[in-house]
Design a protein around this motif. Structure first.
Motif, PDB file in Angstrom:
ATOM      1  N   ALA A 199      32.256  44.527  33.289  1.00  0.00           N
ATOM      2  CA  ALA A 199      32.618  44.971  34.666  1.00  0.00           C
ATOM      3  C   ALA A 199      33.049  43.736  35.543  1.00  0.00           C
ATOM      4  CB  ALA A 199      32.215  45.904  35.472  1.00  0.00           C
ATOM      5  N   GLU A 200      33.973  43.931  37.029  1.00  0.00           N
ATOM      6  CA  GLU A 200      33.983  43.222  37.423  1.00  0.00           C
ATOM      7  C   GLU A 200      34.406  44.087  38.856  1.00  0.00           C
ATOM      8  OE1 GLU A 200      35.160  40.707  40.139  1.00  0.00           O
ATOM      9  OE2 GLU A 200      34.272  40.035  38.615  1.00  0.00           O
ATOM     10  N   LEU A 201      33.696  43.795  39.752  1.00  0.00           N
ATOM     11  CA  LEU A 201      34.496  44.587  40.788  1.00  0.00           C
ATOM     12  C   LEU A 201      35.231  44.298  41.846  1.00  0.00           C
ATOM     13  CD1 LEU A 201      32.390  46.047  43.266  1.00  0.00           C
ATOM     14  CD2 LEU A 201      31.527  44.232  43.925  1.00  0.00           C
ATOM     15  N   VAL A 202      35.629  42.879  42.184  1.00  0.00           N
ATOM     16  CA  VAL A 202      37.134  42.520  43.070  1.00  0.00           C
ATOM     17  C   VAL A 202      38.158  43.160  42.062  1.00  0.00           C
ATOM     18  CG1 VAL A 202      38.192  40.633  44.288  1.00  0.00           C
ATOM     19  CG2 VAL A 202      35.820  41.183  43.618  1.00  0.00           C
ATOM     20  N   PRO A 203      38.785  43.835  43.095  1.00  0.00           N
ATOM     21  CA  PRO A 203      40.233  44.358  42.307  1.00  0.00           C
ATOM     22  C   PRO A 203      40.955  42.821  41.438  1.00  0.00           C
ATOM     23  CG  PRO A 203      39.513  45.615  43.871  1.00  0.00           C
ATOM     24  CD  PRO A 203      39.036  44.711  43.706  1.00  0.00           C
TER      25      PRO A 203
ATOM     26  N   HIS B 299      39.856  41.158  38.863  1.00  0.00           N
ATOM     27  CA  HIS B 299      40.056  42.437  37.755  1.00  0.00           C
ATOM     28  C   HIS B 299      41.181  42.443  37.572  1.00  0.00           C
ATOM     29  CE1 HIS B 299      40.462  46.177  35.763  1.00  0.00           C
ATOM     30  NE2 HIS B 299      39.273  45.646  35.359  1.00  0.00           N
ATOM     31  N   ARG B 300      42.821  41.572  38.043  1.00  0.00           N
ATOM     32  CA  ARG B 300      43.814  41.782  37.779  1.00  0.00           C
ATOM     33  C   ARG B 300      43.729  40.498  37.250  1.00  0.00           C
ATOM     34  NH1 ARG B 300      46.575  45.767  41.006  1.00  0.00           N
ATOM     35  NH2 ARG B 300      45.719  45.217  43.499  1.00  0.00           N
TER      36      ARG B 300
ATOM     37  N   GLU C 104      35.780  47.212  33.289  1.00  0.00           N
ATOM     38  CA  GLU C 104      36.369  48.202  33.751  1.00  0.00           C
ATOM     39  C   GLU C 104      36.604  47.742  34.994  1.00  0.00           C
ATOM     40  OE1 GLU C 104      36.758  50.990  32.785  1.00  0.00           O
ATOM     41  OE2 GLU C 104      36.171  50.285  30.925  1.00  0.00           O
ATOM     42  N   LEU C 105      37.063  48.142  36.101  1.00  0.00           N
ATOM     43  CA  LEU C 105      36.683  47.643  37.329  1.00  0.00           C
ATOM     44  C   LEU C 105      35.362  48.668  37.980  1.00  0.00           C
ATOM     45  CD1 LEU C 105      37.999  46.660  39.899  1.00  0.00           C
ATOM     46  CD2 LEU C 105      39.325  48.099  40.455  1.00  0.00           C
TER      47      LEU C 105
END
Length: 489
Positions: free
Chosen positions: A213-217, A220-221, A237-238
């Protein structure tokens, strides 16, 4: 200079042009990700992943305001739910350009078209993109270094943990996917790029072996782009691991992660229904450690980067360490040098542990390697290298679970073992050091203004976090109740 290094330097030089358009360093890398994604699909013959009419050639041939308008529309449309390719949607969801001047977009598309793409494909497009991410992190003006785990450290951890075919590998704070990409590369190097594997195992490695998971949009890109260019189809996942999203992550055989430090904004607590140890703290690094323990399969192993306070903090911190040493064999702690995260004041460690088959008394001996005391000042003029970890890797041994035969080097050495009873006598404080700490002298050796400024900023951030933690404790319900005067009769 390699072709990849040369291309990265050319791409990075364009950021100076874009600063006139109000584009920051991190925004520039995100902007480049959109454009490079389109170009790399063209270069690899995979443009079929895109809807018709949204190809690189259609963008690059346009001029002026027409090109900028087309680009804005492209970013909007590729992130819509009706786009069938999930990875394309993930990269372009809520995407928008920071460019305002058509001439700057043209400068970017023209420069990207003129790069030596044949040589870049030969060296690997994933290697090119990783080089760009590392350049962004190493440039202190970008501010990205605090989120970027140095590649020599990642590679050291992966070599020790030895991920292998068929294992599920997780990073619950994936960032730009450094750990996942390194684990994938380790496996591919030992399977002839997966060609030695049966078709079913190849599919598993590409589609199901990695999750996280990665929190920062925007981060995440970058993560999804990095995974794509290394032949990994999604998996991250975002999402917020410390929310119910984290409960949905599948159990893992191996967890490799460098979770964010500090406290949750606004003093918020984890909202996980399965958390019992850290449910009432806003300290993110403590909460992430609880997630890692809970997310491991029985016998699963983990390597987690944590700041010093995880080793010595009382109350929740002590409860977490006691619980961790019961459920897991915490067999190794690596005390890392300061300055390797582009902020001199940040003191970090790597915890290596294995989830037990039972939930009691799994930790027998904790081995500590001190790579912090009497070390040079790391920074721009003295970057971290693989050679800095060679002696530690030798002491660690060949068994990823830390069960190889080990020899205590005594008070003059960097490698020592401490029994569970000895740690218990320390009230489960794991902040163990015995060598004379020359950190102050090391920082005095810094010569680059950027390194000196980073040291000052690092110390200020560390002090601010300590103040926030103290403030949180003072405002906790138990302290408020204690301070409340008794009501008058």
């Amino acid at each position: 200079m390699t072709t990849t290094t040369d291309i990265v330097a050319k791409l990075w030089s364009l950021c100076h042009v874009l600063r006139d358009d109000g584009v920051t360093y991190n925004e520039y890398v995100t902007e480049l990700t959109f454009l490079l994604f389109l170009k790399m699909l063209e270069e690899t013959g995979k443009e079929s992943r895109l809807p018709k009419g949204y190809r690189w050639a259609a963008l690059a041939k346009r001029e002026g305001l027409d090109q900028l308008d087309y680009y804005k529309r492209l970013l909007l449309d590729l992130g819509k739910p009706e786009v069938k390719d999930g990875l394309v949607r993930a990269i372009f969801t809520d995407a928008q350009t920071r460019l305002r001047k058509p001439t700057n977009l043209k400068a970017l598309t023209s420069s990207i078209d003129q790069l030596d793409w044949f040589s870049a494909r030969e060296e690997g497009l994933g290697t090119l993109y990783e080089g760009l991410l590392e350049k962004n992190a190493s440039d202190k003006k970008s501010g990205a270094g605090q989120y970027f785990t140095p590649r020599p450290l990642i590679d050291c951890i992966v070599r020790l943990m030895k991920p292998h075919v068929g294992e599920t590998v997780q990073d619950p704070a994936a960032g730009t996917a450094g750990f996942i990409v390194a684990a994938d590369r380790y496996i591919k190097d030992r399977t002839d790029d997966l060609y030695k594997l049966p078709e079913q195992q190849v599919f598993f490695q590409r589609h199901h072996a990695f999750n996280g998971a990665e929190l920062v949009p925007d981060t995440h890109r970058l993560c999804m782009m990095n995974l794509l260019l290394h032949g990994i189809e999604g998996g991250v996942e975002l999402a917020d691991t410390l929310s119910p999203d984290g409960e949905r992550l599948s159990k893992a055989d191996l967890i490799l992660t460098n979770p964010p430090f500090g406290t949750k904004k606004g003093g918020g607590r984890p909202t996980r229904s399965d958390f019992s140890i850290t449910a009432d703290t806003s300290n993110k690094q403590l909460a992430f450690v609880e997630h890692v323990v809970r997310a491991l399969k029985a016998g699963g192993r983990a390597a987690v980067v944590v700041p010093d306070n995880v080793l010595f903090e009382d109350n929740t911190g002590r409860d977490l360490r006691t619980w961790l040493m019961d459920l897991c064999s915490l067999h190794t702690i690596l005390r890392l040098p300061t300055g390797i995260f582009y902020a001199q004041g940040v003191k970090t460690n790597v915890l290596f542990f294995q989830r037990g088959k039972t939930d009691k008394a799994n930790t027998k001996t904790v081995w500590v390697y001190d790579l912090r005391a009497n070390m040079p000042a790391f920074g721009k003029t003295r970057p971290l290298t693989a050679a800095d970890f060679a002696e530690f890797e030798k002491a660690y041994g060949s068994n990823p679970a830390g069960s190889a035969k080990r020899k205590d080097q005594g008070e003059e050495g960097r490698w020592r073992g401490f029994t569970r009873d000895q740690i218990k006598a320390r009230n489960d404080n794991l902040d163990i050091s015995w060598l004379r700490d020359t950190e102050v002298e090391a920082e005095e050796q810094l010569t680059e203004p950027e390194d000196i400024a980073a040291a000052i900023i690092g110390h200020l951030k560390a002090a601010l976090e300590e103040i926030e933690t103290l403030s949180e404790e003072l405002e906790s319900p138990s302290n408020k109740d204690a301070a409340m005067p008794e009501a008058a009769e």
